[in-house]
Design an enzyme around this catalytic site. Structure first.
Site, short mmCIF file in Angstrom:
data_model
loop_
_atom_site.label_atom_id
_atom_site.label_comp_id
_atom_site.label_asym_id
_atom_site.label_seq_id
_atom_site.Cartn_x
_atom_site.Cartn_y
_atom_site.Cartn_z
N ASP A 145 -5.71 -16.91 6.29
CA ASP A 145 -5.26 -17.66 5.12
C ASP A 145 -5.11 -19.16 5.37
O ASP A 145 -5.28 -19.96 4.46
CB ASP A 145 -3.91 -17.13 4.65
N HIS A 181 -20.27 16.99 1.75
CA HIS A 181 -20.33 17.42 0.35
C HIS A 181 -19.23 18.45 0.09
O HIS A 181 -19.02 19.35 0.90
CB HIS A 181 -21.69 18.04 0.04
N LYS A 236 0.83 -1.20 0.00
CA LYS A 236 0.00 0.00 0.00
C LYS A 236 0.87 1.26 0.00
O LYS A 236 0.52 2.28 -0.61
CB LYS A 236 -0.92 -0.01 1.22
N GLY A 288 -0.20 -16.77 -6.34
CA GLY A 288 -1.05 -17.32 -5.29
C GLY A 288 -0.28 -17.80 -4.07
O GLY A 288 0.96 -17.75 -4.03
N THR A 321 -2.00 -8.33 -10.47
CA THR A 321 -2.75 -7.20 -11.00
C THR A 321 -2.29 -5.89 -10.37
O THR A 321 -2.23 -4.85 -11.03
CB THR A 321 -4.26 -7.42 -10.77
N GLU A 322 -1.97 -5.94 -9.10
CA GLU A 322 -1.49 -4.73 -8.43
C GLU A 322 -0.06 -4.40 -8.82
O GLU A 322 0.26 -3.25 -9.14
CB GLU A 322 -1.60 -4.94 -6.91
#
Length: 470
Positions: A309, A442, A51, A268, A186-187
């Site tokens: 996991d 908002h 991240k 994986g 993908t990341e």
């Protein structure tokens, strides 16, 4: 003398850490056991450092809009410097973890645990003789390890798993092959590209095929990759890997070869029970190596639970954290909560941020429900327009008969933050009503969740259910 605890947690990843902390906060005498780095994979080699890199990648990607905003100049990222930055972040978080556990008087034990029986663990310390502890309840949270498919084998500096990538600074070389089609690949295909690498993304199957994102979501992902010049080649057959030269040569069959400076495997993970000896405690594994458990997350041994996991195929920190909450609740209350893994958010941090939870339309129909869809795009959001980041949308799926929220997805900026709004209601039946009665800032991206809810209510005749009868 054998020490006795109310709860022993094996593994200090996100699930194990949360279980230990929550157990201590709720009055249990807790021990947590870690055979590797405190914080487990998520902190040291997964969510946290990734991240950190993703934030850097998004800053680089945003420069496409700099000139229109009156900002001059360009950004160029260094993967080496990015690695140093994430290492500092990880170290800070790890020290915070350890300090908080000490504050809560959690016994932090370094070493590898194995079951002697359902109530006893032997811990082989890294710097001390083995010791035994007794526990009234135990939570198995030993996580997973990278799966390395044939014909790949890890080679330092040339063929790396995602775990190895964060253990030492990245290898030299600009041309990197990312292998795999799941979340990690993908990341990394996006992150590496933004960190200055020439990415070759190869896989046997299409991206994210095991996660039920909608066709619209996958279309947004493909469009984002195209905008950044990242190509994903699927249907690839990996015949052999040659690491004898300066770089790596992938032989794809038919004489075709792909050359790279190094490879990152995002192929994986498999559950980690090495050395645990669960059978000694009466705990069974399934045919794929996962710890078997019931809906309460309880194993065949009544006093032993399994989370994260090691016990389920979802393989996300979010599932581990949710499991930990439920397991501790059940230990204290006597099995009052069950887990629905579909209701735990799944988030992908890539060229476009993607998040989802719950059912899609196909799942709903399989359960003989009538799906109704509500949609709101970010392309007209004042917040998204002001950020030059209008890709994506909010898409909600409800039951047309009852108005229950069955699932939803958020695609676009801050999706990982917004998806929580779909999981906070007391139950699925009242979730849309809860959103409709909420008070929103908002301008904010979160308003599109409200807009999607209101659109769904009017389009499908669910006004009384969603807004309440007047």
């Amino acid at each position: 003398m054998t020490e006795t605890f109310d709860l022993a947690v094996i593994g200090s990843g996100p699930g194990g850490y949360r279980a230990a902390v929550l157990g201590a906060l709720r009055g249990l005498d807790v021990a947590i056991i870690e055979g590797g780095d405190w914080g487990g994979c998520c902190l040291n080699r997964g969510c946290v450092p990734k991240k950190d890199w993703y934030h850097t990648a998004r800053l680089v990607a945003a420069q496409r809009h700099f000139s229109g905003r009156g900002i001059q100049g360009s950004l160029h990222a260094s993967m080496d410097r990015a690695w140093v930055h994430q290492e500092a972040v990880v170290d800070t978080v790890r020290r915070s973890y350890l300090d908080y556990m000490k504050h809560l008087k959690i016994a932090a034990i370094e070493g590898t645990a194995r079951f002697i029986d359902a109530g006893t663990l032997e811990i082989a310390g890294r710097h001390a003789d083995p010791r035994r502890i007794s526990a009234r309840h135990t939570i198995i949270a030993t996580g997973a390890t990278p799966f390395i498919p044939a014909p790949f084998e890890t080679v330092e500096g040339k063929v790396l798993t995602s775990d190895m990538l964060f253990d030492t600074p990245p290898p030299d070389g600009k041309r990197v092959a990312v292998i795999g089609s799941g979340v990690v690949a993908t990341e990394f295909a996006f992150i590496f590209s933004m960190l200055g690498k020439d990415v070759i993304w190869l896989s046997r199957s299409v991206a994210l095929r095991r996660i039920p994102f909608s066709p619209q979501a996958m279309g947004a992902l493909r469009t984002a990759f195209e905008e950044h010049g990242i190509d994903h080649r699927t249907g690839v057959h990996f015949e052999s890997v040659d690491t004898s030269g300066d770089g790596v040569v992938l032989n794809l069959g038919g004489g075709e070869q792909v050359e790279a400076d190094w490879i990152c495997l995002g192929t994986g993970r498999i559950p980690n029970t090495e050395g645990l000896d669960p059978g000694a405690a009466g705990v069974r594994l399934d045919e794929e190596g996962f710890v078997k458990r019931n809906a309460y997350l309880q194993t065949d041994a009544d006093n032993i639970y399994a989370i994260g996991d090691v016990a389920g195929p979802w393989m996300t920190a979010n599932h581990a954290l949710s499991d930990a909450t439920i397991a501790v609740d059940n230990i204290i209350t006597g099995n009052t909560r069950t887990q629905d893994p579909l209701q735990v958010p799944v988030v992908v941090y890539s060229a476009v941020e993607m998040a989802r939870l719950g059912m899609d339309e196909d799942m709903a129909e399989d359960r003989e429900l009538e799906p109704a869809v509500g949609f709101a795009a970010f392309e007209t959001s004042p917040c998204a327009l002001g950020q030059d980041d209008t890709a994506g949308f909010v898409r909600l799926v409800a039951d047309m008969d009852t108005g229950a929220l069955l699932g939803g997805e958020v695609i676009g900026g801050d999706a990982g933050e917004l998806i929580h709004l779909l999981s906070l209601a007391p139950d699925r039946d009242t979730a849309l009503n809860w959103i409709a009665k909420g008070v929103f800032n908002h301008p904010a991206r979160a308003e599109e969740i409200l807009n999607a809810t209101e659109t769904l209510a009017i389009k499908w005749g669910l006004g009384d259910t969603v807004f309440g009868k007047f």
